[in-house]
Write a protein that holds these residues in place. Structure first.
Motif, PDB file in Angstrom:
ATOM      1  N   VAL A 241       0.839  -1.197   0.000  1.00 41.78           N
ATOM      2  CA  VAL A 241       0.000   0.000   0.000  1.00 41.78           C
ATOM      3  C   VAL A 241       0.878   1.253   0.000  1.00 41.78           C
ATOM      4  O   VAL A 241       0.563   2.242  -0.682  1.00 41.78           O
ATOM      5  N   THR A 242       1.974   1.221   0.745  1.00 38.80           N
ATOM      6  CA  THR A 242       2.909   2.352   0.739  1.00 38.80           C
ATOM      7  C   THR A 242       3.388   2.641  -0.677  1.00 38.80           C
ATOM      8  O   THR A 242       3.425   3.801  -1.122  1.00 38.80           O
ATOM      9  N   LYS A 243       3.768   1.587  -1.397  1.00 40.85           N
ATOM     10  CA  LYS A 243       4.221   1.748  -2.784  1.00 40.85           C
ATOM     11  C   LYS A 243       3.117   2.372  -3.640  1.00 40.85           C
ATOM     12  O   LYS A 243       3.374   3.307  -4.420  1.00 40.85           O
ATOM     13  N   ALA A 244       1.895   1.880  -3.504  1.00 36.42           N
ATOM     14  CA  ALA A 244       0.778   2.409  -4.294  1.00 36.42           C
ATOM     15  C   ALA A 244       0.516   3.875  -3.975  1.00 36.42           C
ATOM     16  O   ALA A 244       0.251   4.683  -4.878  1.00 36.42           O
ATOM     17  N   LEU A 245       0.601   4.240  -2.706  1.00 36.07           N
ATOM     18  CA  LEU A 245       0.348   5.624  -2.318  1.00 36.07           C
ATOM     19  C   LEU A 245       1.462   6.550  -2.799  1.00 36.07           C
ATOM     20  O   LEU A 245       1.204   7.710  -3.167  1.00 36.07           O
ATOM     21  N   ASN A 246       2.696   6.053  -2.816  1.00 38.98           N
ATOM     22  CA  ASN A 246       3.785   6.859  -3.388  1.00 38.98           C
ATOM     23  C   ASN A 246       3.577   7.070  -4.881  1.00 38.98           C
ATOM     24  O   ASN A 246       3.871   8.146  -5.417  1.00 38.98           O
ATOM     25  N   GLU A 247       3.058   6.055  -5.565  1.00 40.70           N
ATOM     26  CA  GLU A 247       2.740   6.196  -6.992  1.00 40.70           C
ATOM     27  C   GLU A 247       1.599   7.190  -7.182  1.00 40.70           C
ATOM     28  O   GLU A 247       1.631   8.011  -8.116  1.00 40.70           O
ATOM     29  N   PHE A 248       0.613   7.128  -6.317  1.00 44.38           N
ATOM     30  CA  PHE A 248      -0.494   8.094  -6.358  1.00 44.38           C
ATOM     31  C   PHE A 248       0.051   9.513  -6.194  1.00 44.38           C
ATOM     32  O   PHE A 248      -0.341  10.433  -6.936  1.00 44.38           O
ATOM     33  N   ALA A 249       0.942   9.704  -5.233  1.00 45.91           N
ATOM     34  CA  ALA A 249       1.524  11.024  -4.999  1.00 45.91           C
ATOM     35  C   ALA A 249       2.313  11.510  -6.217  1.00 45.91           C
ATOM     36  O   ALA A 249       2.256  12.694  -6.586  1.00 45.91           O
ATOM     37  N   ALA A 409      -9.150  12.022   4.397  1.00 44.70           N
ATOM     38  CA  ALA A 409      -7.718  11.743   4.295  1.00 44.70           C
ATOM     39  C   ALA A 409      -7.151  12.266   2.980  1.00 44.70           C
ATOM     40  O   ALA A 409      -6.055  12.854   2.947  1.00 44.70           O
ATOM     41  N   VAL A 410      -7.872  12.069   1.899  1.00 43.62           N
ATOM     42  CA  VAL A 410      -7.415  12.554   0.592  1.00 43.62           C
ATOM     43  C   VAL A 410      -7.403  14.077   0.569  1.00 43.62           C
ATOM     44  O   VAL A 410      -6.466  14.698   0.041  1.00 43.62           O
ATOM     45  N   GLY A 411      -8.416  14.698   1.149  1.00 44.85           N
ATOM     46  CA  GLY A 411      -8.460  16.157   1.193  1.00 44.85           C
ATOM     47  C   GLY A 411      -7.260  16.746   1.924  1.00 44.85           C
ATOM     48  O   GLY A 411      -6.667  17.745   1.473  1.00 44.85           O
ATOM     49  N   LEU A 412      -6.877  16.132   3.029  1.00 46.80           N
ATOM     50  CA  LEU A 412      -5.700  16.591   3.760  1.00 46.80           C
ATOM     51  C   LEU A 412      -4.426  16.361   2.950  1.00 46.80           C
ATOM     52  O   LEU A 412      -3.510  17.204   2.958  1.00 46.80           O
ATOM     53  N   PHE A 413      -4.374  15.233   2.242  1.00 51.35           N
ATOM     54  CA  PHE A 413      -3.200  14.950   1.417  1.00 51.35           C
ATOM     55  C   PHE A 413      -3.045  15.993   0.307  1.00 51.35           C
ATOM     56  O   PHE A 413      -1.922  16.397  -0.020  1.00 51.35           O
ATOM     57  N   LEU A 414      -4.149  16.439  -0.262  1.00 47.17           N
ATOM     58  CA  LEU A 414      -4.071  17.441  -1.317  1.00 47.17           C
ATOM     59  C   LEU A 414      -3.446  18.734  -0.802  1.00 47.17           C
ATOM     60  O   LEU A 414      -2.880  19.505  -1.588  1.00 47.17           O
ATOM     61  N   GLN A 415      -3.530  18.945   0.508  1.00 45.05           N
ATOM     62  CA  GLN A 415      -2.934  20.145   1.095  1.00 45.05           C
ATOM     63  C   GLN A 415      -1.484  19.922   1.521  1.00 45.05           C
ATOM     64  O   GLN A 415      -0.617  20.748   1.242  1.00 45.05           O
ATOM     65  N   ASN A 416      -1.209  18.780   2.196  1.00 43.65           N
ATOM     66  CA  ASN A 416       0.130  18.607   2.769  1.00 43.65           C
ATOM     67  C   ASN A 416       1.070  17.718   1.950  1.00 43.65           C
ATOM     68  O   ASN A 416       2.278  17.691   2.198  1.00 43.65           O
ATOM     69  N   LYS A 417       0.506  16.947   1.008  1.00 46.81           N
ATOM     70  CA  LYS A 417       1.297  16.066   0.128  1.00 46.81           C
ATOM     71  C   LYS A 417       2.137  15.054   0.913  1.00 46.81           C
ATOM     72  O   LYS A 417       3.175  14.590   0.428  1.00 46.81           O
ATOM     73  N   ASP A 418       1.692  14.692   2.100  1.00 49.38           N
ATOM     74  CA  ASP A 418       2.451  13.800   2.980  1.00 49.38           C
ATOM     75  C   ASP A 418       1.911  12.377   2.863  1.00 49.38           C
ATOM     76  O   ASP A 418       0.830  12.071   3.378  1.00 49.38           O
ATOM     77  N   VAL A 419       2.650  11.494   2.184  1.00 46.27           N
ATOM     78  CA  VAL A 419       2.197  10.117   1.965  1.00 46.27           C
ATOM     79  C   VAL A 419       2.085   9.360   3.283  1.00 46.27           C
ATOM     80  O   VAL A 419       1.152   8.561   3.481  1.00 46.27           O
ATOM     81  N   GLY A 420       3.020   9.587   4.186  1.00 47.55           N
ATOM     82  CA  GLY A 420       2.972   8.900   5.473  1.00 47.55           C
ATOM     83  C   GLY A 420       1.705   9.210   6.242  1.00 47.55           C
ATOM     84  O   GLY A 420       1.065   8.309   6.810  1.00 47.55           O
ATOM     85  N   LYS A 421       1.325  10.484   6.265  1.00 44.97           N
ATOM     86  CA  LYS A 421       0.102  10.879   6.955  1.00 44.97           C
ATOM     87  C   LYS A 421      -1.134  10.325   6.241  1.00 44.97           C
ATOM     88  O   LYS A 421      -2.116   9.938   6.883  1.00 44.97           O
TER      89      LYS A 421
END
Length: 435
Positions: A241-249, A409-421
């Motif tokens: 999942v980490t790999k997939a989320l890094n690809e998403f980012a 979670a996605v909305g926050l990611f769009l702001q901070n771009k933090d895959v770990g979070k």
């Protein structure tokens, strides 16, 4: 209908996800039962206001009015792609005991909250009286059944994992056809960005980023591992999942999001207007592309746009189904049942789906009506070797709470771009889903 193991797998996941809900007694929705069989009117609540979908609803409405000349049809549609605004309004109405006569809901886990709250009636008798059990695919009936009872009437099948692309922009970028893997997709996005000056991947309102996420998860993890995410105890914190989320980012670096007011239509339109190379969106976009003006764009397949499975998802149909329910306490119960007859009918589905950009939920539809992309979708859905994956964003595998928590979670990611979070938030969302 005989169901092969790959198709049965998803329904098993859905059944597991639905455990813990309260059982409702009785078969419900007997057309001769109930204290209120008022057929003078029917208020139909949906989010079908956009191009294609609004035309399909209008076509079904006309057929309904022809068959039910004494029944007034009230279209209570609320604008907003994927039903984000409509669901909030619906929740308020149900809490205040002011239900519409019938409301749209995605078949699957999305309906769990309504079932638990006793807000919709089981429809077993309706299915029996209208001989529907023999004309719907078994895997779909399994999906809309909870503890032996059916709770909604599907009108269509959509495919969520479709890559729409502009062939001229790809050619200008030196990209040889649509990418077939996540790695190829990222390479293609970089090429478009470097060589053309066009938008590599267009997005619309925030929910289209959620939609993109489910496609990247499926393309990166594969069908079985993606489906396993929706099982109890799934490992959302794992390396895959980490790999997939890094690809998403990484993919998100090459996107341009439209204003929320344009929703998915603006993002899709950018592809056929030669402004964007790619858009990942459900196949409702097809109805918008090829539909006639003023609601459609009047574009031509293979000239103005092409399609392919989303990268990494060849052989898998990420599906969802729009369906309609019978709310408890419907003011015009007779009208509601008449509407459900229209929704479930061969005529209604064949009028609606070619305009909506979807294929019928019934197995006895007129195949000759489904051309271009829809012919392809029809054949793939009915292929014995196709694998199924349920769309979490469109209600198949995630209940409303889980759905909302992922969106947050996605909305926050769009702001901070933090895959770990983002991953931490997705882990917490799964653990607190209540499924």
């Amino acid at each position: 209908m005989r169901v092969r193991n790959p198709k049965r797998r998803l329904t098993v996941y859905a059944a597991v996800a639905m455990t813990g809900a309260l059982a409702l007694s009785g078969c419900g929705a007997n057309e001769d039962e109930g204290s209120n069989n008022d057929k003078s009117e029917v208020e139909v609540f949906s989010w079908w206001t956009g191009p294609g979908e609004a035309d399909g609803l209008k076509a079904m409405q006309a057929d309904f009015e022809k068959k039910n000349p004494g029944t007034k049809f009230t279209n209570a549609a609320i604008a907003g792609g994927s039903g984000t605004q409509a669901k909030a309004v619906l929740a308020s109405r149900l809490q205040n005991n002011k239900p519409p006569d019938s409301f749209q809901g995605h078949a699957g886990a999305e309906l769990l909250d309504y079932i638990k709250a006793g807000q919709i009636e089981p429809l077993d008798d309706f299915f029996k009286q209208n001989n529907l059990n023999s004309v719907y695919p078994k895997q779909l009936l399994d999906q809309i059944t909870y503890k032996g009872h059916i709770y909604s009437v599907p009108v269509n099948i959509h495919r969520s994992n479709v890559l729409w692309y502009n062939p001229e922009i790809l050619e200008d970028a030196g990209v040889d056809g649509p990418p077939t893997s996540i790695a190829e997709f990222i390479t293609a996005l970089k090429a478009v960005d470097a060589e053309t000056g066009k938008v590599p991947l267009s997005l619309g309102a925030q929910w289209t980023a959620d939609h993109l996420l489910e496609n990247v998860l499926l393309g990166s993890l594969g069908t079985d591992a993606y489906n396993a995410l929706w099982e109890p105890g799934a490992d959302w914190g794992g390396a895959a999942v980490t790999k997939a989320l890094n690809e998403f980012a990484e993919i998100m670096k090459y996107t341009t999001m439209e204003a929320a007011s344009t929703d998915w239509q603006g993002a899709a339109k950018a592809v056929v207007d030669d402004k964007a190379a790619f858009n990942i969106m459900g196949d409702w976009a097809y109805g918008y592309f090829v539909g006639a003006a003023p609601n459609g764009l009047g574009k031509k397949l293979d000239t103005d746009f092409k399609y392919a499975p989303a990268p990494g998802t060849e052989g898998t149909y990420m599906w969802l189904s729009d369906s309609f329910t019978l709310p408890k306490g419907a003011p015009h119960r007779g009208g509601a049942l008449a509407w459900l007859k229209e929704v479930s009918s061969k005529e209604g589905q064949d009028l609606f789906n070619p305009k909506k950009g979807s294929i019928p939920a019934r197995t006895d539809a007129d195949k000759s009506l489904y051309k271009g992309y829809l012919q392809y979708a029809f054949e793939r859905w009915n292929s014995p070797d196709i694998k199924l994956a349920g769309s979490f964003w469109h209600g198949v595998t995630a209940n409303n709470k889980w759905h909302t928590d992922i969106d947050t979670a996605v909305g926050l990611f769009l702001q901070n771009k933090d895959v770990g979070k983002l991953q931490e938030a997705l882990v917490n969302a799964a653990e607190n889903s209540g499924q």
